[in-house]
Design a protein around this motif. Structure first.
Motif, PDB file in Angstrom:
ATOM      1  N   LEU A   1       6.989  -5.957  19.612  1.00 30.25           N
ATOM      2  CA  LEU A   1       5.652  -5.765  19.056  1.00 30.25           C
ATOM      3  C   LEU A   1       5.616  -4.559  18.118  1.00 30.25           C
ATOM      4  O   LEU A   1       4.993  -4.590  17.057  1.00 30.25           O
ATOM      5  N   MET A   2       6.312  -3.501  18.512  1.00 29.54           N
ATOM      6  CA  MET A   2       6.332  -2.294  17.685  1.00 29.54           C
ATOM      7  C   MET A   2       7.044  -2.513  16.352  1.00 29.54           C
ATOM      8  O   MET A   2       6.829  -1.763  15.399  1.00 29.54           O
ATOM      9  N   ALA A   3       7.865  -3.558  16.276  1.00 32.81           N
ATOM     10  CA  ALA A   3       8.556  -3.862  15.019  1.00 32.81           C
ATOM     11  C   ALA A   3       7.577  -4.223  13.913  1.00 32.81           C
ATOM     12  O   ALA A   3       7.927  -4.185  12.722  1.00 32.81           O
ATOM     13  N   GLY A   4       6.335  -4.552  14.292  1.00 31.10           N
ATOM     14  CA  GLY A   4       5.329  -4.828  13.274  1.00 31.10           C
ATOM     15  C   GLY A   4       5.099  -3.663  12.338  1.00 31.10           C
ATOM     16  O   GLY A   4       4.705  -3.854  11.172  1.00 31.10           O
ATOM     17  N   SER A   5       5.372  -2.448  12.819  1.00 31.97           N
ATOM     18  CA  SER A   5       5.186  -1.269  11.965  1.00 31.97           C
ATOM     19  C   SER A   5       6.143  -1.272  10.778  1.00 31.97           C
ATOM     20  O   SER A   5       5.848  -0.686   9.731  1.00 31.97           O
ATOM     21  N   ILE A   6       7.290  -1.934  10.920  1.00 29.92           N
ATOM     22  CA  ILE A   6       8.258  -2.022   9.818  1.00 29.92           C
ATOM     23  C   ILE A   6       7.618  -2.721   8.617  1.00 29.92           C
ATOM     24  O   ILE A   6       7.751  -2.281   7.467  1.00 29.92           O
ATOM     25  N   PHE A   7       6.911  -3.795   8.898  1.00 28.49           N
ATOM     26  CA  PHE A   7       6.297  -4.572   7.811  1.00 28.49           C
ATOM     27  C   PHE A   7       5.116  -3.825   7.208  1.00 28.49           C
ATOM     28  O   PHE A   7       4.833  -3.961   6.017  1.00 28.49           O
ATOM     29  N   TYR A   8       4.443  -3.027   8.020  1.00 29.66           N
ATOM     30  CA  TYR A   8       3.370  -2.206   7.469  1.00 29.66           C
ATOM     31  C   TYR A   8       3.957  -1.133   6.554  1.00 29.66           C
ATOM     32  O   TYR A   8       3.383  -0.832   5.500  1.00 29.66           O
ATOM     33  N   CYS A   9       5.092  -0.567   6.927  1.00 29.41           N
ATOM     34  CA  CYS A   9       5.756   0.441   6.088  1.00 29.41           C
ATOM     35  C   CYS A   9       6.234  -0.173   4.767  1.00 29.41           C
ATOM     36  O   CYS A   9       6.186   0.497   3.725  1.00 29.41           O
ATOM     37  N   ILE A  10       6.692  -1.419   4.812  1.00 35.34           N
ATOM     38  CA  ILE A  10       7.085  -2.115   3.583  1.00 35.34           C
ATOM     39  C   ILE A  10       5.888  -2.216   2.621  1.00 35.34           C
ATOM     40  O   ILE A  10       6.002  -1.976   1.427  1.00 35.34           O
ATOM     41  N   PHE A  11       4.743  -2.545   3.199  1.00 34.94           N
ATOM     42  CA  PHE A  11       3.518  -2.615   2.404  1.00 34.94           C
ATOM     43  C   PHE A  11       3.178  -1.253   1.801  1.00 34.94           C
ATOM     44  O   PHE A  11       2.818  -1.150   0.624  1.00 34.94           O
ATOM     45  N   LEU A  12       3.291  -0.204   2.612  1.00 42.20           N
ATOM     46  CA  LEU A  12       2.979   1.144   2.108  1.00 42.20           C
ATOM     47  C   LEU A  12       3.905   1.542   0.976  1.00 42.20           C
ATOM     48  O   LEU A  12       3.468   2.123  -0.027  1.00 42.20           O
ATOM     49  N   LEU A  13       5.180   1.248   1.131  1.00 43.03           N
ATOM     50  CA  LEU A  13       6.154   1.589   0.081  1.00 43.03           C
ATOM     51  C   LEU A  13       5.824   0.864  -1.221  1.00 43.03           C
ATOM     52  O   LEU A  13       5.931   1.423  -2.319  1.00 43.03           O
ATOM     53  N   GLN A  14       5.451  -0.406  -1.099  1.00 46.10           N
ATOM     54  CA  GLN A  14       5.101  -1.179  -2.276  1.00 46.10           C
ATOM     55  C   GLN A  14       3.822  -0.640  -2.926  1.00 46.10           C
ATOM     56  O   GLN A  14       3.698  -0.580  -4.154  1.00 46.10           O
ATOM     57  N   LEU A  15       2.880  -0.223  -2.088  1.00 48.88           N
ATOM     58  CA  LEU A  15       1.611   0.304  -2.593  1.00 48.88           C
ATOM     59  C   LEU A  15       1.784   1.648  -3.285  1.00 48.88           C
ATOM     60  O   LEU A  15       1.227   1.884  -4.355  1.00 48.88           O
ATOM     61  N   LEU A  16       2.580   2.519  -2.665  1.00 49.06           N
ATOM     62  CA  LEU A  16       2.713   3.882  -3.166  1.00 49.06           C
ATOM     63  C   LEU A  16       3.749   3.999  -4.278  1.00 49.06           C
ATOM     64  O   LEU A  16       3.694   4.919  -5.076  1.00 49.06           O
TER      65      LEU A  16
END
Length: 327
Positions: free
Chosen positions: A312-327
């Protein structure tokens, strides 16, 4: 400002305590399973406030800007739940286990967990594919109706599930405070009271989040795409944390996955009907990441016949991918 920010967060948490207590008692009075209570009653109840806002923007405020904001909010909800929602649930299980408040292993109804994620992946994938092919053939209205029908099928199937009933209920809070018996009317009163509290608390929380962000010089794009979505999904996360702490894993996971099914059905169908439904850029990225995160959890649960908090905590990986793309 910081004091009001903190007080609004405490107010949301208190409202969530009253909500989880009321929805459990409602399920007991109606003799419902944990799957129905978590995946439908709790999920829809806490998802409703942040669902109404983008729908109003789309239906009553015509224009490209309103459509973009509305569609962004619609696809942002499943993304937040399938990434940060999963992460917070898994992380809270580990924290509670370290303090010996619960076992390390998460033990929800795997049947319900797999049912919810299967419906979510199928429905949301169809919605994403429709966005791609809609430029060639206008099928989005037909698909939107099919998605609405699919959600009602999901509700019927959930009601027919054989999940365990609730045990170890705490006394109804309103019953203790007003020295009354926990009648169905008193339960509904507490439920409505807590939902208003959650909605109002979230509104105040977002208001002071915006002011604090402006004070710190946070760009508006960061606020609209990162901070605000986290705030609007806060009730679901807090409810799941509370239920994880009470060892009610079926309710905790059902609150997240049931909200994902609802958010990928009703708001998406209305978004298809009233907008061009053209997912591009960051909006398309969030849909793909939400599907991948959900698929990994589904495959793990189906193959291992269990659920690890680390998955379940692996979901944070995909959120970080989104942040990297955004920033």
């Amino acid at each position: 400002m910081i004091a009001m920010f903190s007080l609004s967060l405490i107010f949301i948490l208190a409202s969530c305590l009253y909500f989880t207590n009321a929805v459990e008692w409602l399920g007991k009075k109606l003799n419902l399973s944990q799957g129905v209570i978590g995946s439908i009653f709790a999920a829809v109840g806490t998802a409703m406030p942040e669902t109404i806002i983008p729908l109003i923007a789309i239906v009553f405020h015509k224009g490209q800007a309103s459509d973009e904001i509305g569609v962004g909010a619609i696809v942002g909800a499943p993304f937040m739940l399938s990434t940060l929602g999963f992460f917070v649930t898994g992380a809270s299980a580990i924290v509670y286990a370290l303090f010996r408040k619960r076992p390390f292993k998460i033990t929800p109804s795997l049947t319900g967990f797999q049912r919810d994620l299967t419906y979510f992946i199928i429905i949301y994938s169809v919605a994403v594919i429709t966005s791609i092919v809609n430029n060639y053939i206008d099928i989005k209205n037909i698909v939107s109706i099919a998605i609405l029908v699919s959600y009602f099928v999901y509700v019927i199937r959930t009601f027919s599930s054989k999940d365990d009933s609730l045990r170890d209920l705490k006394n109804l809070y309103f019953s203790n405070q007003f020295h009354l018996k926990p009648t169905i009317n008193l339960i509904i009163l507490q439920l409505v009271f807590s939902l208003f509290g959650i909605s109002y608390g979230a509104h105040i929380f977002i208001k002071y989040t915006e002011q604090l962000s402006a004070l710190l010089g946070v760009p508006p794009a960061i606020l609209s795409l990162i901070i605000t979505p986290i705030a609007t999904e806060l009730p679901e996360k807090l409810n799941s944390i509370l239920w994880i702490g009470q060892k009610k894993d079926t309710l905790a996971l059902g609150n997240i996955t049931g909200a994902m099914v609802f958010q990928s059905s009703m708001p998406v169908a209305i978004g298809m009907m009233f907008t061009e439904w053209n997912l591009t850029g960051l909006t398309m990225l969030t849909t793909v990441l939400a599907l991948i995160s959900s698929y990994i959890s589904l495959i793990y649960a189906a193959s291992k016949k269990s659920l690890s908090p680390f998955i379940l905590m692996a979901g944070s990986i995909f959120y970080c991918i989104f942040l990297l793309q955004l920033l």
